[in-house]
Write a protein that holds these residues in place. Structure first.
Motif, PDB file in Angstrom:
ATOM      1  N   SER A  58      -4.307  -5.936  14.898  1.00 25.00           N
ATOM      2  CA  SER A  58      -4.307  -6.766  13.685  1.00 25.00           C
ATOM      3  C   SER A  58      -3.719  -6.048  12.483  1.00 25.00           C
ATOM      4  CB  SER A  58      -5.726  -7.239  13.372  1.00 25.00           C
ATOM      5  OG  SER A  58      -6.554  -6.135  13.028  1.00 25.00           O
ATOM      6  N   HIS A  59      -3.941  -4.735  12.404  1.00 24.84           N
ATOM      7  CA  HIS A  59      -3.371  -3.936  11.307  1.00 24.84           C
ATOM      8  C   HIS A  59      -3.510  -2.466  11.646  1.00 24.84           C
ATOM      9  CE1 HIS A  59      -7.618  -3.956  10.206  1.00 24.84           C
ATOM     10  NE2 HIS A  59      -7.408  -3.116   9.202  1.00 24.84           N
ATOM     11  N   LEU A  60      -2.897  -1.631  10.831  1.00 22.88           N
ATOM     12  CA  LEU A  60      -2.747  -0.225  11.208  1.00 22.88           C
ATOM     13  C   LEU A  60      -3.749   0.698  10.502  1.00 22.88           C
ATOM     14  CD1 LEU A  60       1.137  -0.070  11.506  1.00 22.88           C
ATOM     15  CD2 LEU A  60      -0.558  -0.060  13.353  1.00 22.88           C
ATOM     16  N   HIS A  61      -4.959   0.230  10.275  1.00 33.83           N
ATOM     17  CA  HIS A  61      -6.045   1.147   9.927  1.00 33.83           C
ATOM     18  C   HIS A  61      -6.573   1.753  11.216  1.00 33.83           C
ATOM     19  CE1 HIS A  61      -7.014  -0.583   5.681  1.00 33.83           C
ATOM     20  NE2 HIS A  61      -6.219   0.471   5.618  1.00 33.83           N
ATOM     21  N   GLN A  62      -6.937   3.065  11.139  1.00 32.83           N
ATOM     22  CA  GLN A  62      -7.242   3.814  12.358  1.00 32.83           C
ATOM     23  C   GLN A  62      -8.350   3.182  13.200  1.00 32.83           C
ATOM     24  OE1 GLN A  62     -10.231   5.588  12.878  1.00 32.83           O
ATOM     25  NE2 GLN A  62     -11.118   5.074  10.899  1.00 32.83           N
ATOM     26  N   ASP A  63      -9.311   2.534  12.543  1.00 31.21           N
ATOM     27  CA  ASP A  63     -10.429   1.983  13.317  1.00 31.21           C
ATOM     28  C   ASP A  63     -10.047   0.715  14.078  1.00 31.21           C
ATOM     29  OD1 ASP A  63     -10.222   0.902  10.700  1.00 31.21           O
ATOM     30  OD2 ASP A  63     -12.296   0.201  10.720  1.00 31.21           O
ATOM     31  N   HIS A  64      -8.763   0.376  14.037  1.00 36.41           N
ATOM     32  CA  HIS A  64      -8.290  -0.807  14.775  1.00 36.41           C
ATOM     33  C   HIS A  64      -7.228  -0.480  15.841  1.00 36.41           C
ATOM     34  CE1 HIS A  64     -10.364  -3.931  12.321  1.00 36.41           C
ATOM     35  NE2 HIS A  64     -10.464  -2.872  11.526  1.00 36.41           N
ATOM     36  N   PHE A  65      -6.798   0.792  15.909  1.00 33.63           N
ATOM     37  CA  PHE A  65      -5.745   1.041  16.909  1.00 33.63           C
ATOM     38  C   PHE A  65      -5.780   2.395  17.618  1.00 33.63           C
ATOM     39  CE2 PHE A  65      -3.760   3.203  13.338  1.00 33.63           C
ATOM     40  CZ  PHE A  65      -3.080   4.246  13.947  1.00 33.63           C
ATOM     41  N   LYS A 137      -5.747 -10.965   3.654  1.00 39.43           N
ATOM     42  CA  LYS A 137      -5.546 -10.156   2.447  1.00 39.43           C
ATOM     43  C   LYS A 137      -6.327  -8.851   2.543  1.00 39.43           C
ATOM     44  CE  LYS A 137      -5.475 -11.101  -2.536  1.00 39.43           C
ATOM     45  NZ  LYS A 137      -5.956 -12.057  -3.565  1.00 39.43           N
ATOM     46  N   HIS A 138      -5.629  -7.776   2.818  1.00 43.11           N
ATOM     47  CA  HIS A 138      -6.262  -6.469   3.016  1.00 43.11           C
ATOM     48  C   HIS A 138      -5.382  -5.424   2.330  1.00 43.11           C
ATOM     49  CE1 HIS A 138      -9.176  -3.964   4.940  1.00 43.11           C
ATOM     50  NE2 HIS A 138      -8.425  -3.510   5.918  1.00 43.11           N
ATOM     51  N   ASN A 139      -5.669  -4.132   2.591  1.00 38.58           N
ATOM     52  CA  ASN A 139      -4.910  -3.080   1.905  1.00 38.58           C
ATOM     53  C   ASN A 139      -3.510  -2.883   2.460  1.00 38.58           C
ATOM     54  OD1 ASN A 139      -7.843  -2.404   2.546  1.00 38.58           O
ATOM     55  ND2 ASN A 139      -7.528  -1.292   0.637  1.00 38.58           N
ATOM     56  N   SER A 158      -9.994 -10.393  11.391  1.00 40.95           N
ATOM     57  CA  SER A 158      -9.516  -9.038  11.140  1.00 40.95           C
ATOM     58  C   SER A 158     -10.256  -8.488   9.927  1.00 40.95           C
ATOM     59  CB  SER A 158      -7.998  -8.999  10.954  1.00 40.95           C
ATOM     60  OG  SER A 158      -7.591  -7.643  10.792  1.00 40.95           O
ATOM     61  N   ASP A 159      -9.696  -7.482   9.246  1.00 42.11           N
ATOM     62  CA  ASP A 159     -10.269  -6.987   7.991  1.00 42.11           C
ATOM     63  C   ASP A 159      -9.610  -7.757   6.855  1.00 42.11           C
ATOM     64  OD1 ASP A 159     -11.534  -5.139   9.544  1.00 42.11           O
ATOM     65  OD2 ASP A 159     -10.640  -3.372   8.596  1.00 42.11           O
ATOM     66  N   THR A 160     -10.401  -8.205   5.910  1.00 40.85           N
ATOM     67  CA  THR A 160      -9.817  -8.999   4.830  1.00 40.85           C
ATOM     68  C   THR A 160     -10.814  -9.170   3.690  1.00 40.85           C
ATOM     69  OG1 THR A 160      -8.826 -11.157   4.302  1.00 40.85           O
ATOM     70  CG2 THR A 160     -10.576 -11.149   5.957  1.00 40.85           C
ATOM     71  N   MET A 190     -11.680  -4.296  -0.096  1.00 41.98           N
ATOM     72  CA  MET A 190     -10.905  -5.399   0.497  1.00 41.98           C
ATOM     73  C   MET A 190     -11.572  -5.914   1.777  1.00 41.98           C
ATOM     74  SD  MET A 190      -8.323  -5.916  -1.551  1.00 41.98           S
ATOM     75  CE  MET A 190      -6.848  -6.536  -0.760  1.00 41.98           C
ATOM     76  N   HIS A 191     -12.841  -6.266   1.636  1.00 38.35           N
ATOM     77  CA  HIS A 191     -13.600  -6.771   2.774  1.00 38.35           C
ATOM     78  C   HIS A 191     -14.447  -7.966   2.335  1.00 38.35           C
ATOM     79  CE1 HIS A 191     -12.622  -3.683   5.746  1.00 38.35           C
ATOM     80  NE2 HIS A 191     -12.706  -2.785   4.790  1.00 38.35           N
ATOM     81  N   LEU A 192     -15.138  -8.559   3.305  1.00 41.69           N
ATOM     82  CA  LEU A 192     -15.992  -9.715   3.048  1.00 41.69           C
ATOM     83  C   LEU A 192     -17.466  -9.328   3.092  1.00 41.69           C
ATOM     84  CD1 LEU A 192     -14.274 -12.274   5.479  1.00 41.69           C
ATOM     85  CD2 LEU A 192     -14.137 -12.319   2.975  1.00 41.69           C
TER      86      LEU A 192
HETATM   87 ZN   LIG Z   1      -8.825  -2.294   7.689  1.00 40.65          ZN
END
Ligand SMILES: [Zn+2]
Length: 247
Positions: A58-65, A137-139, A158-160, A190-192
């Motif tokens: 979903s995005h390239l923050h380390q906790d996702h890939f 909408k995230h970083n 995802s993160d948003t 940038m989270h919910l």
């Molecule tokens: Zn993230």
């Protein structure tokens, strides 16, 4: 189809939770969404990673890939798989992930993974599944997901932080996997909050809300109560290796 939660922690894994990972499969096709730290171990409880059809990052923050790295080595030592595995990810993912490999690794990397860019509103088919990515909408560039089959839908925030796009992501889902990472009094994150997750679930008419990306210090029961102030449907606090049948 079924959904298996393979990683439900935010930022870093804990004793009980890997970082983000969600498996959607139907007996023929297996789609892994996100692959944070610890996800490959949980994945191995359910299937041989060689049988994965697609990975969506979903995005390239380390906790996702980051578990793409141990997956690469697993695949390299088990060369009977159906390579390359298709990876749908933000456009810069290949170059970003390849950076920590030794120079000259590109051709082996490309024979293991075939990258495809995620594009807002794009749809693609994987086996009998329809997949749609929706920018949230995230970083950094980040995409919510809708995985559908036979009129049933699993959606993932995802993160948003909050944005109207979340209503499109969640719209009428059987299961909406939504992050609930932010405390009410946090600013500029940038989270919910769980309350926002509940509000989106309610307005989007989802049938079941799964709160995930749980910050390790949070009280899950508080999160559930906060979401329930906005959403009257069933709410599940995500746990690793939880299995949810969907139609
Ligand atoms: Zn993230």
């Amino acid at each position: 189809m079924e959904l298996i939660l393979l990683g439900t922690s935010a930022a870093y894994p804990t004793v009980k939770r890997a970082s983000s990972g969600y498996l959607v499969r139907d007996g023929k096709t297996s789609i892994l969404i996100d692959m944070g730290s610890g996800v490959i171990r949980n994945l191995m409880r359910w299937m041989d990673p060689l049988a994965l059809d697609v990975i969506i990052i979903s995005h390239l923050h380390q906790d996702h890939f980051v578990d793409v790295y141990p997956l690469y080595y697993y695949l390299a030592y088990h060369e009977s798989g159906k390579f390359p595995i298709n990876v749908y990810a933000p456009a810069e993912a290949r170059e970003f992930i390849l950076q920590i490999f030794p120079p000259g690794s590109g051709s082996k990397f490309d024979s293991t993974f075939s990258f495809h860019p995620l594009v807002d509103q794009d749809t693609f088919e994987i086996g009998d599944f329809g997949c749609q990515s929706i920018a949230v909408k995230h970083n950094m560039p980040t995409f919510g997901q809708r995985i559908s089959q036979g009129g049933h839908v699993v959606s993932y925030s995802s993160d948003t932080t909050f944005s109207e796009a979340l209503f499109d992501v969640a719209d009428g889902s059987d299961v909406f996997i939504c992050e609930a990472t932010k405390k009410e009094d946090y600013k500029d994150v940038m989270h919910l909050t769980a309350r926002q997750a509940g509000m989106v679930a309610s307005k989007a008419g989802v049938k079941k809300l799964v709160l995930t990306h749980i910050w390790p210090d949070f009280d899950p029961d508080y999160q559930k109560r906060a979401a329930a102030e906005q959403y009257s449907g069933p709410i599940i606090i995500a746990e690793d290796n939880m299995q949810i049948d969907i139609g």
